[in-house]
Design an enzyme around this catalytic site. Structure first.
Site, PDB file in Angstrom:
ATOM      1  N   CYS A 136       0.824  -1.207   0.000  1.00 12.34           N
ATOM      2  CA  CYS A 136       0.000   0.000   0.000  1.00 12.34           C
ATOM      3  C   CYS A 136       0.863   1.265   0.000  1.00 12.34           C
ATOM      4  O   CYS A 136       1.471   1.599   1.015  1.00 12.34           O
ATOM      5  CB  CYS A 136      -0.926  -0.052   1.223  1.00 12.34           C
ATOM      6  SG  CYS A 136      -1.854   1.451   1.512  1.00 12.34           S
ATOM      7  N   CYS A 139      -0.279   4.032   2.356  1.00 12.59           N
ATOM      8  CA  CYS A 139       0.053   3.751   3.760  1.00 12.59           C
ATOM      9  C   CYS A 139       1.543   3.968   4.039  1.00 12.59           C
ATOM     10  O   CYS A 139       1.914   4.533   5.057  1.00 12.59           O
ATOM     11  CB  CYS A 139      -0.278   2.304   4.123  1.00 12.59           C
ATOM     12  SG  CYS A 139      -1.894   1.768   3.584  1.00 12.59           S
ATOM     13  N   ASP A 140       2.400   3.511   3.149  1.00  7.00           N
ATOM     14  CA  ASP A 140       3.831   3.418   3.484  1.00  7.00           C
ATOM     15  C   ASP A 140       4.752   4.269   2.615  1.00  7.00           C
ATOM     16  O   ASP A 140       5.962   4.271   2.834  1.00  7.00           O
ATOM     17  CB  ASP A 140       4.281   1.944   3.374  1.00  7.00           C
ATOM     18  CG  ASP A 140       3.537   1.061   4.375  1.00  7.00           C
ATOM     19  OD1 ASP A 140       3.184   1.580   5.454  1.00  7.00           O
ATOM     20  OD2 ASP A 140       3.307  -0.116   4.088  1.00  7.00           O
TER      21      ASP A 140
END
Ligand SMILES: Cc1cc2nc3c(=O)[nH]c(=O)nc-3n(C[C@H](O)[C@H](O)[C@H](O)COP(=O)(O)OP(=O)(O)OC[C@H]3O[C@@H](n4cnc5c(N)ncnc54)[C@H](O)[C@@H]3O)c2cc1C
Length: 308
Positions: A136, A139-140
């Site tokens: 993701c 997300c990261d």
């Protein structure tokens, strides 16, 4: 007399626990079935930095533990097993069977079984998850600010992830197994214009290398292996919604995601609601899952008000 419960939540990720917290606070008797992954997908990650309220970030497992404790506090009954079979009816009573041969009769159901990212099935992929490998970019991505990363995949998700990362990372190697993209023409046009995205067609990853953290990947192209230093790899080859047990019971799209009404978690069956990634092929975030989990509980509450 048969014991009929008000609501059963299937799945214990952010969607399931958010629904549980809201049901508990409405004094609606409910069970939550955790399935094979109590806490859901977030327990497989390290730090979550984009969930509001945690300015220093929080470990995925700790975030889910807090949700679990909050639900328990308001009366959720947590069942550590999984639902194997469902019989949804149009007559207001639904029957569920668990892997422990339990039969449950319920007035309503919230499906929050999530989805699972497809993986490459390459050695060390699991080991480096959260330590260089991610599923993701939203997300990261920030973890790899100004660093070189690779994105695997040739579909819309891989191209969208690459475009997102191009604003954060130094170079993005977009690794495509075939000699062409599967993504939309619109995204293809965009990707060719971005200077820090390097496209490698006919290429796959054959090895992830590192000690605690991912350090190198081996790239395989036409039987030639090239070792490349890399800070992060984003695997973007798609997701499987966990909906096999709902087949022929409820309306799904062709990928198997549950179809809900516009701005609602209602499905095509009365009393059956779906929240989180299992009905969302687009955002796939903890916060959006929690949001739809909350919506589903509020909709169950309304549904039960009119239940005769
Ligand atoms: C490695 C990784 C890192 C991520 N990092 C972030 C991040 O930093 N920030 C962010 O916002 N999002 C992140 N995400 C995405 C986020 O985890 C998901 O969007 C979110 O968990 C979806 O929540 P959910 O409740 O819909 O489902 P899930 O979290 O997928 O939970 C599904 C639940 O359903 C249960 N279940 C499945 N089948 C059954 C059954 N038959 N019976 C009973 N239970 C069942 C499972 O056991 C599980 O508990 C990450 C995802 C991954 C994979």
């Amino acid at each position: 007399m048969e014991n009929v419960i008000d609501c059963v939540i299937i799945g214990s990720g952010p969607a399931g626990y958010s629904a549980a917290i809201y049901l508990g606070r409405s004094n609606i008797k409910h069970y939550i079935y955790t399935g094979d992954i109590p806490g859901g997908q977030l327990i497989n990650t390290t730090i979550v930095e984009n969930y509001p309220g945690f300015s220093k970030g929080i470990l995925g497992i700790n975030l889910m533990n807090e949700m679990y404790k909050q639900a328990i506090k308001f009366g959720t009954i947590v069942k550590n097993n999984k639902i194997l079979k469902v019989l949804f009816s149009n007559k207001k009573k639904h029957i569920l069977y668990t892997n422990k041969n339990e039969k449950i009769i319920t007035k309503s159901v919230i499906i929050a079984t999530g989805s699972l990212p497809k993986n490459l099935k390459i050695k060390n992929e699991k080991k480096f998850l959260g330590f260089g490998i991610s599923y993701c970019a939203t997300c990261d991505g920030m973890i790899f600010k100004k660093k070189n990363v690779a994105v695997i995949g040739g579909g819309n998700t891989a191209l969208e992830e690459s475009i997102f990362l191009s604003r954060i990372c130094k170079i993005i190697y977009l690794i495509v197994r075939k000699n062409r993209f599967k993504a939309s023409k619109y995204l293809q046009k965009k990707i060719y214009k971005i200077k820090n995205i390097k496209i490698l067609f006919n290429t796959t990853i054959s090895k992830f290398i590192g000690n605690k953290k991912l350090k190198y990947i081996n790239l395989l192209n036409n039987n030639n292996i090239k070792k490349k230093k890399i800070s992060g790899v984003f695997i973007a080859i798609g997701y499987y919604p966990n909906t096999l047990i709902f087949k022929n019971q409820i309306k799904m799209d062709k990928k198997g995601y549950i179809i809900t009404d516009y701005k609602s978690t209602k499905t095509n069956k009365p009393g059956i609601f779906a929240a989180g990634d299992v009905q969302d092929n687009k955002y796939r975030q903890a916060i959006t899952s929690a949001g739809s989990g909350c919506m589903s509980a509020l909709e169950v509450e309304k549904y039960l008000l009119n239940y005769l």
